[in-house]
Every structure is written in structure tokens, then in C-alpha cells.
Write an enzyme that holds these catalytic residues in place. Sequence first.
Site, PDB file in Angstrom:
ATOM      1  N   LYS A 179      -0.209  -5.854 -11.103  1.00 31.71           N
ATOM      2  CA  LYS A 179      -0.837  -4.752 -10.379  1.00 31.71           C
ATOM      3  C   LYS A 179      -1.787  -4.029 -11.333  1.00 31.71           C
ATOM      4  O   LYS A 179      -1.409  -3.690 -12.461  1.00 31.71           O
ATOM      5  CB  LYS A 179       0.253  -3.798  -9.872  1.00 31.71           C
ATOM      6  CG  LYS A 179      -0.232  -2.694  -8.954  1.00 31.71           C
ATOM      7  CD  LYS A 179       0.975  -1.882  -8.477  1.00 31.71           C
ATOM      8  CE  LYS A 179       0.551  -0.748  -7.565  1.00 31.71           C
ATOM      9  NZ  LYS A 179       1.711   0.075  -7.141  1.00 31.71           N
ATOM     10  N   HIS A 182      -3.328  -1.088 -10.745  1.00 34.34           N
ATOM     11  CA  HIS A 182      -3.418   0.346 -10.514  1.00 34.34           C
ATOM     12  C   HIS A 182      -2.005   0.919 -10.499  1.00 34.34           C
ATOM     13  O   HIS A 182      -1.026   0.183 -10.580  1.00 34.34           O
ATOM     14  CB  HIS A 182      -4.133   0.644  -9.189  1.00 34.34           C
ATOM     15  CG  HIS A 182      -3.451   0.044  -7.997  1.00 34.34           C
ATOM     16  ND1 HIS A 182      -3.553  -1.284  -7.668  1.00 34.34           N
ATOM     17  CD2 HIS A 182      -2.620   0.593  -7.062  1.00 34.34           C
ATOM     18  CE1 HIS A 182      -2.842  -1.534  -6.576  1.00 34.34           C
ATOM     19  NE2 HIS A 182      -2.260  -0.406  -6.202  1.00 34.34           N
TER      20      HIS A 182
END
Length: 228
Positions: free
Chosen positions: A112, A114
Site C-alpha cells: 500500500k 498511502h
Amino acid sequence: MNGPQAASGERDQLAQDFVQFAIESGVLRFGEFKTKAGRMSPYFFNAGLFDDGAKLGRLAQFYARALLASGIEFDVLFGPAYKGIPLGAAVAVELARLGVNKPFAYNRKEAKDHGEGGTLVGAPLKGRVLIVDDVISAGTAVRESIALIQAAGATPHAVAIALDRQEKATENGEDVSWSAVQYVRDTLGLQVCAIANLAQLLQHLSKTDNFCTHFEAVSAYRARYGVD
């Protein structure tokens, strides 16, 4: 009866109850199924079919009881994506219900970019880590989990699975003399806790009139590909 014999008897009964549960749930099926190794297997175990709350809850009970009976000590539960995520979460909940509250983590297949970022979610991986999965087919998924755990600075310690198929692994398309579980235990150095194994599955079939024809097919398969 007390001591090791009693404990062994309890674990065997747990395995027998689990095999019956897997059959009733449609998770353990009989017929002709092609395995990843290209073999035609007379049985198929698909843990993804523990697909409602009641089944998953009972499955977690079997895992937790098998783990507690094994005596394996660990600090964190880790559920590898994808099947290991719900399995690990459910087992963590059941262990906590039994008074053994352990942190739980899992991984994403893709990092991921973010928020918290990275591939790991949940509790920090530290100390002795127990990997929770359904089966060990080739040891590949376990090696991937080991790499993630070591990269986080923790110690891969043990693996909990539902069923040990007790059959020869393959390398480069050829049968070898050891199973994937033996490879994980003897080569990778991790303890393995299985709720049930193929020998116990056969024991159950031998006592069940409706499944005597399946017993012969599974027994022949084990005679050809089995390991102890």
C-alpha cells in the site's frame, strides 16, 4: 488414563471429529481431483468452503484446541494472504476466548502506497511467529511468509494447518521422498501443528460404512504417494 497416552487419545479424537466436520461441511470431498503436482487424487480438501460464520467459528475451535494440545509456544499469529487472513483472525479470536490472547498480523499481496503503507497489517511482528494456513502443498507459501517475518525482525517459529496430506512432494516434476510438511519441519526448521493428517482421515473412513469405497481409493493413493 493420564499422561502422554491420554493426550494422544484426545488429539486423535480431535482429528476424527475434524474429519467428520470437514465432510459434513463439504470441504472434504471424494472423487477424482487433479492436484498441483499433476496427480489424480481421490480426495480434495478446500478450506475456502468453510464459508459461513458457524463453520469458520468451529474451524477456529479445532485449530485452537490442536495448538493448545501441541504445546507450541509463540508470541504472534500471522495469516498469509489470502486464505490465512480469515483463518488467522478467527484462531486469534478463539484463543483469546480460551484465555490465550495473542497479537495478530497479516500481509497484503501488494504494498500500500498511502496511509500506513507497506505490506504488513495488524500487530507488529516480533518474537516467535506462528503462521496459520490451510495446508502446505509445496512449502512455497511458507517460504514467502518466512521472508516477510524475517524482514520484520521476527522469528518464524511454527505453522498451524488444517490437514497434513502426508504425501511426497515434487521437485522439477519428479517425486521426492519427503512431504512438504517434512520439508518445512526438517529443512526450514519450523514446528508444524496439523489438526488431522491423511492417516487419521483413513482411520475415519475405515469406520464409516458410507465411505468404505472411498477408503479403498484413498488407501491406494497413500500406498503410492504417501510418507509417514
